[in-house]
Design an enzyme around this catalytic site. Structure first.
Site, short mmCIF file in Angstrom:
data_model
loop_
_atom_site.label_atom_id
_atom_site.label_comp_id
_atom_site.label_asym_id
_atom_site.label_seq_id
_atom_site.Cartn_x
_atom_site.Cartn_y
_atom_site.Cartn_z
N ASP A 10 19.89 58.06 38.66
CA ASP A 10 19.27 56.73 38.53
C ASP A 10 18.33 56.49 37.50
OD1 ASP A 10 20.15 57.44 40.99
OD2 ASP A 10 18.84 55.76 42.08
N GLU A 41 20.70 51.45 39.21
CA GLU A 41 20.16 50.46 40.39
C GLU A 41 18.64 50.29 40.13
OE1 GLU A 41 19.47 51.56 44.17
OE2 GLU A 41 18.44 53.27 43.84
N ASN A 42 18.01 51.10 39.47
CA ASN A 42 16.54 50.96 39.21
C ASN A 42 16.16 50.51 37.83
OD1 ASN A 42 16.78 53.66 41.12
ND2 ASN A 42 15.36 52.09 41.88
N HIS A 70 19.36 48.42 45.70
CA HIS A 70 18.44 47.88 44.69
C HIS A 70 19.18 46.81 43.73
CE1 HIS A 70 14.81 49.31 46.22
NE2 HIS A 70 15.07 50.55 45.64
N HIS A 152 25.39 57.20 47.22
CA HIS A 152 23.97 56.65 47.12
C HIS A 152 23.51 56.69 48.59
CE1 HIS A 152 20.95 54.87 44.58
NE2 HIS A 152 20.38 54.12 45.80
N HIS A 177 20.10 58.30 44.66
CA HIS A 177 19.30 57.60 45.59
C HIS A 177 17.78 58.45 45.71
CE1 HIS A 177 17.31 55.05 48.51
NE2 HIS A 177 17.34 56.10 49.39
N HIS A 179 16.48 60.74 43.75
CA HIS A 179 15.66 60.85 42.51
C HIS A 179 15.12 62.40 42.30
CE1 HIS A 179 14.61 56.32 41.59
NE2 HIS A 179 15.92 56.38 42.18
FE FE2 Z 1 17.29 54.98 42.96
FE FE2 Z 2 18.49 53.66 46.17
#
Ligand code: FE2
Ligand code: FE2
Length: 263
Positions: A10, A41-42, A70, A152, A177, A179
């Site tokens: 991510d 997604e981030n 996200h 994820h 997801h 991290h």
């Molecule tokens: Fe994430």
């Molecule tokens: Fe996530």
């Protein structure tokens, strides 16, 4: 014939995007991957991905971007997700949403499919089964020559069990997801390369990429806070994996954790 893939975890906000800009050229030189993928997604301010940042990451040399919970943050990208040339997935097991759940790439003349799935344990319960969604997409014509999955998900048990369920039918399963990079990169019994979580590409002195003071405040008060992205030196979490088209097995999986020079 083998091919290789570099998959980055991510990407969090501007620091994460700049970490990719700083570290990807060296990774390309070191590993010479045939396919470069990342979870984004981030990538925009810590939540979601806007079209400008998608274009930026693409220009840095990333072939395709997967996502997660996200991805729905920006209307502008939701409007783009159905376009065939936009190389961004949303998790395939969202029941009735816009966008593509997988992308097909041509690598060395073969079809390589990246399928994006999302977990249901400690996450949204009203999603389709990631297990049965995989069953459907892995055989969707035209049949792919190799399959890569970004799962994820929050729970390591769900990640491990999905990887075991599809062992031998996908050649690489990466978790995203949480991290936090896990120390379990391995090749499963029937040849699937697997890691529970790649980790993230974002600020190291943080809580999962977010400003740690805000997250601590949330724990102390129970009140909701809007998190901002942390700052300073970044880590980049990824794996490098080689895959043999004939045997349909991963032949090597190597976890990568690098840091930007700037502190
Ligand atoms: Fe994430
Ligand atoms: Fe996530």
């Amino acid at each position: 014939m083998t091919f290789s893939v570099l998959y980055m975890g991510d990407i969090v906000g501007e620091p994460g995007r700049e970490a990719v800009a700083e570290l990807l050229p060296g990774l390309k030189k070191q590993y010479d991957p045939d396919l470069i993928l990342a979870n984004a997604e981030n990538a925009t301010h810590g939540q979601g991905l806007n079209p400008q940042h998608y274009q930026y990451l693409k220009k840095l040399g990333i072939d395709g971007l997967s996502s997660g919970d996200h991805i729905w943050r920006y209307d502008e990208i939701i409007a783009e997700l159905d376009k065939p040339d936009v190389m961004v997935t949303r998790p395939a097991n969202y029941p009735g949403s816009p966008g593509k759940g997988y992308l097909d790439f041509v690598v060395k003349g073969k079809r390589v499919r990246m399928i994006n799935l999302i977990g249901r344990v400690f996450m949204q319960a009203n999603l389709d089964s990631p297990f049965f969604t995989f069953d459907r997409l892995v055989t969707e014509p035209p049949a792919p020559d190799a399959v890569i999955v970004d799962f994820h998900a929050e729970a390591t048990s769900e990640k491990r069990c999905l990887a075991e369920y599809i062992d031998g039918r996908a050649q690489l399963v990466v978790g995203t997801h949480t991290h936090v990079p896990t120390a379990d990169a391995q090749i499963l019994a029937s040849g699937t390369g697997f890691i529970s979580d790649l980790g993230m590409t974002g600020p190291r002195d943080s809580s999962l990429g977010a400003d740690k003071r805000e997250v601590i405040k949330n724990f102390l008060t129970g009140m909701p806070w809007r998190y901002t992205v942390g700052a300073g030196q970044c880590e980049l979490g990824a794996v490098f994996c080689t895959i043999d088209f004939e045997s349909k097995r991963a032949t090597r999986i190597e976890p990568i954790r690098q840091f930007t020079a700037s502190v």
